[in-house]
Enzyme design. Structure first.
Site, mmCIF file in Angstrom:
data_model
loop_
_atom_site.group_PDB
_atom_site.id
_atom_site.type_symbol
_atom_site.label_atom_id
_atom_site.label_comp_id
_atom_site.label_asym_id
_atom_site.label_seq_id
_atom_site.Cartn_x
_atom_site.Cartn_y
_atom_site.Cartn_z
ATOM 1 N N CYS A 164 -6.037 8.276 -5.028
ATOM 2 C CA CYS A 164 -4.713 8.758 -5.453
ATOM 3 C C CYS A 164 -4.744 9.362 -6.847
ATOM 4 O O CYS A 164 -3.815 10.079 -7.227
ATOM 5 C CB CYS A 164 -3.704 7.620 -5.392
ATOM 6 S SG CYS A 164 -3.561 6.957 -3.735
ATOM 7 N N HIS B 177 2.464 10.053 -8.590
ATOM 8 C CA HIS B 177 1.845 9.914 -7.276
ATOM 9 C C HIS B 177 2.825 9.192 -6.354
ATOM 10 O O HIS B 177 3.492 8.236 -6.761
ATOM 11 C CB HIS B 177 0.551 9.105 -7.404
ATOM 12 C CG HIS B 177 0.037 8.618 -6.099
ATOM 13 N ND1 HIS B 177 -0.172 9.461 -5.033
ATOM 14 C CD2 HIS B 177 -0.274 7.366 -5.669
ATOM 15 C CE1 HIS B 177 -0.597 8.747 -4.006
ATOM 16 N NE2 HIS B 177 -0.665 7.485 -4.364
ATOM 17 N N ASN C 186 2.474 8.653 1.795
ATOM 18 C CA ASN C 186 1.472 8.760 0.735
ATOM 19 C C ASN C 186 0.391 9.748 1.192
ATOM 20 O O ASN C 186 -0.378 9.444 2.101
ATOM 21 C CB ASN C 186 0.885 7.368 0.475
ATOM 22 C CG ASN C 186 -0.169 7.347 -0.617
ATOM 23 O OD1 ASN C 186 -0.650 8.393 -1.049
ATOM 24 N ND2 ASN C 186 -0.535 6.152 -1.051
HETATM 25 N N1 ACO Z 1 6.284 -3.783 9.164
HETATM 26 C C1 ACO Z 1 6.871 -4.978 9.177
HETATM 27 N N2 ACO Z 1 6.386 -6.043 8.498
HETATM 28 C C2 ACO Z 1 5.266 -5.859 7.787
HETATM 29 C C3 ACO Z 1 4.607 -4.627 7.736
HETATM 30 C C4 ACO Z 1 5.147 -3.565 8.469
HETATM 31 N N3 ACO Z 1 4.610 -2.340 8.488
HETATM 32 N N4 ACO Z 1 3.531 -4.756 6.925
HETATM 33 C C5 ACO Z 1 3.519 -5.997 6.492
HETATM 34 N N5 ACO Z 1 4.563 -6.692 7.003
HETATM 35 C C6 ACO Z 1 4.923 -8.080 6.791
HETATM 36 C C7 ACO Z 1 3.778 -8.905 6.294
HETATM 37 O O1 ACO Z 1 3.012 -9.367 7.397
HETATM 38 C C8 ACO Z 1 4.481 -10.024 5.554
HETATM 39 O O2 ACO Z 1 4.919 -10.969 6.487
HETATM 40 P P1 ACO Z 1 4.889 -12.557 6.127
HETATM 41 O O3 ACO Z 1 5.762 -12.683 4.910
HETATM 42 O O4 ACO Z 1 5.411 -13.158 7.358
HETATM 43 O O5 ACO Z 1 3.445 -12.841 5.826
HETATM 44 C C9 ACO Z 1 5.711 -9.354 4.972
HETATM 45 O O6 ACO Z 1 5.887 -8.140 5.718
HETATM 46 C C10 ACO Z 1 5.601 -9.047 3.504
HETATM 47 O O7 ACO Z 1 4.326 -8.466 3.262
HETATM 48 P P2 ACO Z 1 3.886 -8.015 1.835
HETATM 49 O O8 ACO Z 1 2.563 -7.310 1.918
HETATM 50 O O9 ACO Z 1 4.044 -9.153 0.863
HETATM 51 O O10 ACO Z 1 5.043 -6.941 1.546
HETATM 52 P P3 ACO Z 1 5.419 -6.228 0.223
HETATM 53 O O11 ACO Z 1 6.837 -6.491 -0.065
HETATM 54 O O12 ACO Z 1 4.413 -6.409 -0.856
HETATM 55 O O13 ACO Z 1 5.325 -4.694 0.669
HETATM 56 C C11 ACO Z 1 3.785 -2.866 0.557
HETATM 57 C C12 ACO Z 1 4.121 -4.179 1.213
HETATM 58 C C13 ACO Z 1 4.899 -1.889 0.858
HETATM 59 C C14 ACO Z 1 2.502 -2.359 1.172
HETATM 60 C C15 ACO Z 1 3.655 -3.032 -0.947
HETATM 61 O O14 ACO Z 1 2.825 -4.107 -1.250
HETATM 62 C C16 ACO Z 1 3.113 -1.810 -1.611
HETATM 63 O O15 ACO Z 1 3.726 -0.777 -1.623
HETATM 64 N N6 ACO Z 1 1.930 -1.913 -2.222
HETATM 65 C C17 ACO Z 1 1.339 -0.792 -2.915
HETATM 66 C C18 ACO Z 1 0.844 0.262 -1.986
HETATM 67 C C19 ACO Z 1 0.127 1.236 -2.776
HETATM 68 O O16 ACO Z 1 0.620 1.724 -3.774
HETATM 69 N N7 ACO Z 1 -1.097 1.573 -2.412
HETATM 70 C C20 ACO Z 1 -1.899 2.344 -3.341
HETATM 71 C C21 ACO Z 1 -1.962 3.719 -3.056
HETATM 72 S S1 ACO Z 1 -2.961 4.062 -1.739
HETATM 73 C C22 ACO Z 1 -4.423 4.676 -2.330
HETATM 74 O O17 ACO Z 1 -4.732 4.710 -3.463
HETATM 75 C C23 ACO Z 1 -5.338 5.091 -1.335
#
Ligand code: ACO
Length: 332
Positions: free
Chosen positions: A114, A259, A289
């Site tokens: 990214c 980003h 993304n």
């Molecule tokens: N749909 C429904 N539920 C889901 C999904 C989905 N697609 N994905 C995960 N869940 C569930 C999980 O299983 C978890 O359930 P549990 O509480 O029963 O265990 C719950 O949702 C919460 O999961 P978290 O991972 O804690 O959710 P969070 O609120 O952190 O959101 C997210 C997840 C959106 C991915 C967030 O962590 C995020 O945006 N992280 C950063 C992403 C990012 O910036 N990536 C870097 C760039 S990519 C690159 O560089 C290549």
């Protein structure tokens, strides 16, 4: 003193729109969950194969050249930032050069996820300031859709990513009021395993096995909450550092182009930098993304929509796998 100007920016996304409801037919998720956590409503996926990032880049480069008022044949160097290269080797840059009809033009691939566009911008700026090249084509391009795990196990990552490409044409200028003012990039490999694809891997013997497919290590995996915390810490920190070392304040900034990984991350970054919402670009709702493409894609749209004009000061900030992060300051 020779500086680097952004002469033109273009983009291209495939026509196939994939909504959150479309994903909810493949695995357990919902439009509400995805929108609430990420701000994403839909993304674009390639609609035919073979179609790699170098293919998506061709129309993006043509658009950037048109806006820069140059011929494609004037490009004298290619930098291609991608985490999803068409092939493991050779790089997407050489494939793009061939598709554009530019034999002999040097082509460098950048693998900084990214932050790849900012790493590429720093390299292009150094090349141009050193007088090495006059028309550098810097591309960010990704085809993610062919490498996502569309099952419940992979749903945290699969909902985030989309395909697309964007290109900038960079050239020399002596106008210090219309140039790349600064780019600062960083890396910390201690976070490598928090966002990666573990297999296939040249550090394993053999590099690909059936077991890797069975244990799902061939799909991207991410510790979302940890990535979120790193991004919301490093993006404002590096953006602030770039502003300070150039003696500008957020009041001088016309637009923050972050980003597009997650709308909540970008709202947090803007809030921490005290940049008002109307000065922040979000297009993640349409494209998800698009990794290395996301900053130039958002900039290209902002220019097309008249949200920024010549002379405006634009701030870039990125964080991604590696971990890598960075910020850039450009007067358009
Ligand atoms: N749909 C429904 N539920 C889901 C999904 C989905 N697609 N994905 C995960 N869940 C569930 C999980 O299983 C978890 O359930 P549990 O509480 O029963 O265990 C719950 O949702 C919460 O999961 P978290 O991972 O804690 O959710 P969070 O609120 O952190 O959101 C997210 C997840 C959106 C991915 C967030 O962590 C995020 O945006 N992280 C950063 C992403 C990012 O910036 N990536 C870097 C760039 S990519 C690159 O560089 C290549």
């Amino acid at each position: 003193m020779l500086r680097t100007a952004i002469l033109g920016v273009g983009h291209h996304v495939p026509s196939k729109v994939v909504t959150n409801d479309d994903l909810a037919k493949m695995f357990e998720t919902s439009d509400e969950w995805i929108q609430q956590r990420t701000g994403i409503k839909e993304r674009r996926f390639i609609d035919h194969v073979p179609c790699g990032p170098s293919d998506l880049a061709v129309p993006a480069v043509r658009m950037a050249c048109e806006r820069a008022k140059i011929e494609v044949s004037e490009i004298d160097a290619i930098i291609f930032a991608t985490l999803s290269p068409d092939y493991t080797f050779p790089g997407s840059g050489v494939l793009l050069g061939d598709k554009l009809g530019l034999p002999g033009i040097p082509a460098l691939d950048i693998r900084n996820q990214c932050s790849g566009f900012l790493y590429g911008l720093q390299v292009a700026d150094a090349w141009i300031r050193a007088g090495m090249y006059k028309r550098v084509c810097l591309v960010g391009g990704e085809v993610h859709s062919t490498g996502l795990d569309f099952t419940n196990e992979g749903r945290d990552v699969a909902v985030l990513f989309g395909d697309g490409a964007a290109a900038t044409i960079l050239g020399p200028t002596e106008d210090a009021n219309r140039c790349v003012m600064d780019v600062q990039v960083h890396a910390d490999g201690s976070g490598a395993q928090l966002l990666w694809i573990e297999s296939p891997a040249s550090c394993q013997m053999p590099r690909i096995t059936h077991e890797m497919i069975d244990n799902r290590s061939v799909w991207p995996s991410m510790n979302g909450p940890k990535v979120f915390r790193w991004a919301t810490s490093k993006m404002p920190e590096v953006a602030q550092a770039v502003l300070e070392r150039n003696g500008v304040t957020v009041a001088d900034i016309a637009l923050l182009v972050p980003h597009q990984a997650n709308r909540r991350i970008n709202e947090f970054v803007a809030q921490k930098l005290e940049i008002p919402p109307e000065k922040v670009i979000h297009n993640i709702e349409k494209y998800g993304n698009t990794t290395a493409a996301s900053i130039p894609l958002a900039l290209s749209e902002a220019i097309g929509e008249g949200r920024v004009k010549e002379g405006d000061l634009v701030l870039f900030a990125a964080f991604g796998a590696g971990f890598t992060w960075g910020a850039g300051l450009v007067r358009l």
